[in-house]
Scaffold this motif. Structure first.
Motif, PDB file in Angstrom:
ATOM      1  N   MET A   1       0.840  -1.225  -0.122  1.00 64.31           N
ATOM      2  CA  MET A   1       0.212  -0.244  -0.224  1.00 64.31           C
ATOM      3  C   MET A   1       1.035   1.192   0.031  1.00 64.31           C
ATOM      4  O   MET A   1       2.136   1.088   0.493  1.00 64.31           O
ATOM      5  N   ALA A   2       0.624   2.412  -0.734  1.00 65.85           N
ATOM      6  CA  ALA A   2       1.109   3.617  -0.892  1.00 65.85           C
ATOM      7  C   ALA A   2       0.846   4.330   0.200  1.00 65.85           C
ATOM      8  O   ALA A   2      -0.377   3.761   0.318  1.00 65.85           O
ATOM      9  N   SER A   3       1.248   5.947   0.738  1.00 59.74           N
ATOM     10  CA  SER A   3       0.574   6.565   1.419  1.00 59.74           C
ATOM     11  C   SER A   3       1.260   7.570   0.754  1.00 59.74           C
ATOM     12  O   SER A   3       1.924   7.801   0.794  1.00 59.74           O
ATOM     13  N   ILE A   4       0.396   8.941   1.789  1.00 59.35           N
ATOM     14  CA  ILE A   4       0.542  10.266   1.334  1.00 59.35           C
ATOM     15  C   ILE A   4       1.387  10.933   1.919  1.00 59.35           C
ATOM     16  O   ILE A   4       0.614  11.079   3.293  1.00 59.35           O
ATOM     17  N   ARG A   5       1.747  11.626   1.981  1.00 63.05           N
ATOM     18  CA  ARG A   5       2.657  12.426   3.349  1.00 63.05           C
ATOM     19  C   ARG A   5       2.671  13.758   2.744  1.00 63.05           C
ATOM     20  O   ARG A   5       3.787  14.555   1.814  1.00 63.05           O
ATOM     21  N   PRO A   6       2.088  14.503   3.102  1.00 62.78           N
ATOM     22  CA  PRO A   6       2.374  16.623   3.356  1.00 62.78           C
ATOM     23  C   PRO A   6       3.747  17.178   4.150  1.00 62.78           C
ATOM     24  O   PRO A   6       3.431  16.684   5.001  1.00 62.78           O
ATOM     25  N   ARG A   7       3.970  17.673   3.051  1.00 58.33           N
ATOM     26  CA  ARG A   7       5.933  18.298   2.896  1.00 58.33           C
ATOM     27  C   ARG A   7       5.629  20.059   3.206  1.00 58.33           C
ATOM     28  O   ARG A   7       5.115  20.201   2.568  1.00 58.33           O
ATOM     29  N   THR A   8       6.715  20.604   3.573  1.00 61.89           N
ATOM     30  CA  THR A   8       6.570  21.367   3.105  1.00 61.89           C
ATOM     31  C   THR A   8       8.746  21.686   2.826  1.00 61.89           C
ATOM     32  O   THR A   8       9.292  21.212   3.782  1.00 61.89           O
ATOM     33  N   THR A   9       8.901  23.015   1.930  1.00 61.97           N
ATOM     34  CA  THR A   9       9.792  22.326   1.758  1.00 61.97           C
ATOM     35  C   THR A   9      10.502  23.879   2.646  1.00 61.97           C
ATOM     36  O   THR A   9      10.198  24.698   3.467  1.00 61.97           O
ATOM     37  N   LYS A  10      12.789  24.107   2.841  1.00 60.80           N
ATOM     38  CA  LYS A  10      12.698  25.187   3.576  1.00 60.80           C
ATOM     39  C   LYS A  10      11.950  26.691   3.045  1.00 60.80           C
ATOM     40  O   LYS A  10      11.787  27.365   4.155  1.00 60.80           O
ATOM     41  N   ALA A  11      11.891  26.205   2.148  1.00 59.15           N
ATOM     42  CA  ALA A  11      11.129  27.966   1.321  1.00 59.15           C
ATOM     43  C   ALA A  11       9.351  28.088   2.752  1.00 59.15           C
ATOM     44  O   ALA A  11       9.244  29.112   1.880  1.00 59.15           O
ATOM     45  N   TYR A  16       3.838  17.378  -1.628  1.00 54.10           N
ATOM     46  CA  TYR A  16       3.286  15.939  -1.140  1.00 54.10           C
ATOM     47  C   TYR A  16       4.504  14.858  -1.733  1.00 54.10           C
ATOM     48  O   TYR A  16       4.985  14.821  -2.791  1.00 54.10           O
ATOM     49  N   GLN A  17       4.509  13.775  -0.710  1.00 59.12           N
ATOM     50  CA  GLN A  17       5.262  13.162  -1.236  1.00 59.12           C
ATOM     51  C   GLN A  17       4.541  11.497  -0.977  1.00 59.12           C
ATOM     52  O   GLN A  17       4.045  10.983   0.405  1.00 59.12           O
ATOM     53  N   VAL A  18       4.848  10.883  -2.079  1.00 65.04           N
ATOM     54  CA  VAL A  18       3.866   9.648  -1.735  1.00 65.04           C
ATOM     55  C   VAL A  18       4.631   8.585  -1.365  1.00 65.04           C
ATOM     56  O   VAL A  18       5.787   8.376  -2.657  1.00 65.04           O
ATOM     57  N   LEU A  19       5.052   7.781  -0.241  1.00 63.52           N
ATOM     58  CA  LEU A  19       5.372   6.603  -0.207  1.00 63.52           C
ATOM     59  C   LEU A  19       5.054   5.293  -0.443  1.00 63.52           C
ATOM     60  O   LEU A  19       3.459   5.506  -0.649  1.00 63.52           O
ATOM     61  N   TYR A  20       6.069   4.678  -1.033  1.00 57.78           N
ATOM     62  CA  TYR A  20       5.997   2.750  -1.302  1.00 57.78           C
ATOM     63  C   TYR A  20       7.047   2.165  -1.387  1.00 57.78           C
ATOM     64  O   TYR A  20       7.519   2.127  -1.232  1.00 57.78           O
ATOM     65  N   ARG A  21       6.678   0.923  -1.273  1.00 57.59           N
ATOM     66  CA  ARG A  21       8.054  -0.289  -1.623  1.00 57.59           C
ATOM     67  C   ARG A  21       7.845  -0.388  -2.831  1.00 57.59           C
ATOM     68  O   ARG A  21       7.039  -0.891  -3.046  1.00 57.59           O
ATOM     69  N   HIS A  22       9.395  -0.877  -2.898  1.00 58.32           N
ATOM     70  CA  HIS A  22       9.611  -1.439  -4.304  1.00 58.32           C
ATOM     71  C   HIS A  22      11.194  -1.973  -4.263  1.00 58.32           C
ATOM     72  O   HIS A  22      11.591  -1.892  -4.122  1.00 58.32           O
ATOM     73  N   ASN A  23      10.771  -2.763  -4.750  1.00 56.40           N
ATOM     74  CA  ASN A  23      11.436  -4.187  -4.895  1.00 56.40           C
ATOM     75  C   ASN A  23      12.175  -4.427  -3.511  1.00 56.40           C
ATOM     76  O   ASN A  23      13.388  -4.623  -3.330  1.00 56.40           O
ATOM     77  N   GLY A  24      11.391  -4.417  -2.558  1.00 57.92           N
ATOM     78  CA  GLY A  24      11.513  -4.766  -1.131  1.00 57.92           C
ATOM     79  C   GLY A  24      12.833  -3.759  -0.261  1.00 57.92           C
ATOM     80  O   GLY A  24      12.512  -3.257   1.006  1.00 57.92           O
ATOM     81  N   THR A  25      12.179  -2.660  -0.657  1.00 55.34           N
ATOM     82  CA  THR A  25      12.787  -1.137  -0.176  1.00 55.34           C
ATOM     83  C   THR A  25      11.672   0.079  -0.486  1.00 55.34           C
ATOM     84  O   THR A  25      11.354  -0.328  -1.079  1.00 55.34           O
ATOM     85  N   GLN A  26      12.060   0.829   0.860  1.00 55.14           N
ATOM     86  CA  GLN A  26      11.079   2.308   1.071  1.00 55.14           C
ATOM     87  C   GLN A  26      11.487   3.085  -0.266  1.00 55.14           C
ATOM     88  O   GLN A  26      12.609   3.464  -0.837  1.00 55.14           O
ATOM     89  N   SER A  27      10.690   3.122  -1.001  1.00 53.80           N
ATOM     90  CA  SER A  27      10.938   4.235  -1.949  1.00 53.80           C
ATOM     91  C   SER A  27      10.491   6.414  -2.321  1.00 53.80           C
ATOM     92  O   SER A  27       9.118   5.115  -0.884  1.00 53.80           O
ATOM     93  N   SER A  28       9.735   6.893  -2.370  1.00 57.28           N
ATOM     94  CA  SER A  28       8.810   7.901  -2.337  1.00 57.28           C
ATOM     95  C   SER A  28       9.511   8.739  -4.010  1.00 57.28           C
ATOM     96  O   SER A  28      10.371   8.373  -4.687  1.00 57.28           O
ATOM     97  N   ASP A  29       8.631   9.739  -4.119  1.00 62.15           N
ATOM     98  CA  ASP A  29       8.415  10.634  -5.982  1.00 62.15           C
ATOM     99  C   ASP A  29       6.884  11.691  -4.858  1.00 62.15           C
ATOM    100  O   ASP A  29       6.366  11.335  -3.478  1.00 62.15           O
ATOM    101  N   SER A  30       7.392  12.612  -5.783  1.00 57.46           N
ATOM    102  CA  SER A  30       6.796  13.912  -4.708  1.00 57.46           C
ATOM    103  C   SER A  30       6.261  15.003  -5.655  1.00 57.46           C
ATOM    104  O   SER A  30       6.446  14.771  -6.741  1.00 57.46           O
ATOM    105  N   PHE A  31       5.328  15.486  -5.888  1.00 57.65           N
ATOM    106  CA  PHE A  31       4.283  16.335  -6.260  1.00 57.65           C
ATOM    107  C   PHE A  31       4.092  17.617  -5.171  1.00 57.65           C
ATOM    108  O   PHE A  31       3.567  17.585  -4.174  1.00 57.65           O
ATOM    109  N   ASP A  32       4.170  18.153  -6.279  1.00 61.03           N
ATOM    110  CA  ASP A  32       3.862  19.774  -5.879  1.00 61.03           C
ATOM    111  C   ASP A  32       2.012  19.412  -6.119  1.00 61.03           C
ATOM    112  O   ASP A  32       0.809  20.407  -5.348  1.00 61.03           O
ATOM    113  N   ASP A  33       1.355  18.841  -6.714  1.00 60.64           N
ATOM    114  CA  ASP A  33      -0.499  19.168  -6.310  1.00 60.64           C
ATOM    115  C   ASP A  33      -0.892  17.715  -6.352  1.00 60.64           C
ATOM    116  O   ASP A  33      -0.303  17.064  -6.884  1.00 60.64           O
ATOM    117  N   PRO A  34      -1.563  18.360  -5.121  1.00 61.08           N
ATOM    118  CA  PRO A  34      -2.225  16.572  -4.360  1.00 61.08           C
ATOM    119  C   PRO A  34      -3.534  15.932  -5.332  1.00 61.08           C
ATOM    120  O   PRO A  34      -2.974  15.004  -4.582  1.00 61.08           O
TER     121      PRO A  34
END
Length: 367
Positions: A1-11, A16-34
């Motif tokens: 299962m994937a999950s979404i974590r709202p984050r904020t840049t230093k600025a 929005y960071q999408v967390l998921y597992r890929h090939n047994g390891t934790q991975s993530s990709d980020s998006f500006d648009d929810p």
């Protein structure tokens, strides 16, 4: 299962960071648009990381102004252009699309739907194994149509194993003695129809559409040429029986003819079985007024909980016990294919198996 974590840049800019597992390891990709993050999360869960990444970030992904044909768009087109199919069937397919397919697969482009997506969809389905098989059959037919139209290369539904039948989906076979107990408990008004169902093996939709002119008392036959069809809008209409071979003439037992009652003076187009107001019998009425009270009173003593359709199964089992060949039973019941008859009732017919065993005994005797 994937999950979404709202984050904020230093600025201070949200992303929005999408967390998921890929090939047994934790991975993530980020998006500006929810919305894009939510779309990516659904893709990860439906088609897996590799296909989701290719769709969202790959060079072959289609630009926004040329959207890919989605499952919902194609299925809608497929249904609208079906030929040789009644409108009631199309309405049923539209219901499958609206309630079962669109919420899970509908947003996906046809080209990215893979076996994993179909597996996820099957696992999410509720209802009997037969219902799930019907929905899967429609979806597979739609994908076959997409293959023929050159939208996709292969049907992702091919080879999919479906849930096994649950015990409650299995046919219930009543012995003649058990049926007599059922008959005697059913409300008197509904006994003739109950006897007619078990002694003819007709589908409920056929028996309640049976008209006076369909009965030939002298030849002891009944002509089955119509059945009640649901339009998909909680309404019924008369139409042809289930399949081409369901249009048939069957021989009737004395009990079936007696159950029809005295038909003298009745018009040929009158229904043989009606409610107290002289109107056609509905399945809901029969279930509520005849079947449910019988089950409430008898099921514990009977040790079984048959459904009205099990009267048809019981009829077939009695014919098999009497030595009637399966092809004859197929014609009597109006099955389109002998395979259907064998799949449902073949295990009851032990004659061929007994003959095979006898042949092996004879071959090995004296060795």
């Amino acid at each position: 299962m994937a999950s979404i974590r709202p984050r904020t840049t230093k600025a201070g800019t949200p992303y929005y960071q999408v967390l998921y597992r890929h090939n047994g390891t934790q991975s993530s990709d980020s998006f500006d648009d929810p919305k894009e993050a939510t779309k990516y999360k659904k893709l990860l869960e439906q088609i897996g990381p590799d296909a989701a990444q290719e769709l969202m970030f790959g060079a072959e992904a289609l630009p926004e102004e040329i959207p890919a044909l989605t499952v919902t768009e194609w299925c809608t087109e497929y249904i609208d252009h079906l030929t040789g199919v009644e409108e009631a069937t199309k309405n049923k397919y539209r219901s499958y699309l609206r309630r079962d397919i669109d919420p899970i697969l509908g947003f996906l482009p046809l080209s990215v739907v893979n076996e994993k997506a179909i597996s996820k969809w099957v696992q999410a389905q509720e209802g009997s194994s037969k219902t799930i098989a019907n929905k899967h059959g429609f979806l597979s037919g739609a994908f076959n149509g997409a293959v023929r139209a050159n939208h996709i290369e292969v049907n992702p539904c091919d080879g999919r194993r479906l849930p096994a039948r649950h015990k409650e989906d299995e046919p219930v076979f009543l012995t003649p003695t058990e049926f007599v107990r059922v008959r005697d408990v059913v409300v008197e008004q509904w006994r003739p129809l109950t006897v007619f169902l078990v002694s003819t093996g007709m589908r409920f939709s056929e028996a309640t559409a049976f008209q006076v002119g369909d009965l030939n008392v002298e030849e002891k036959t009944g002509r089955i040429v119509r059945a009640w069809k649901y339009t998909g809008e909680a309404k019924r209409k008369l139409g042809p029986p289930k399949s081409r071979k369901s249009v048939r003439t069957i021989n009737l037992s004395d009990q079936a003819i007696e159950a029809c009652g005295d038909l003298k003076g009745r018009a040929p187009d009158e229904f043989v079985f009606t409610n107290r107001l002289g109107r056609p019998v509905t399945a809901q009425l029969f279930h509520n007024k005849a079947w449910r009270p019988m089950i409430a009173e008898l099921s514990d003593r009977l040790g079984k909980k048959p459904r009205p359709h099990d009267l048809r199964h019981s009829c077939a089992s009695w014919m098999i016990a009497a030595g009637v060949p399966l092809p004859v039973i197929q014609q009597h019941l109006g099955h389109e294919s002998i395979t259907t008859t064998i799949n449902i009732y073949g295990h009851l017919d032990r004659r061929a198996a007994q003959a095979a065993s006898a042949a092996l005994t004879a071959a090995l005797e004296g060795l």
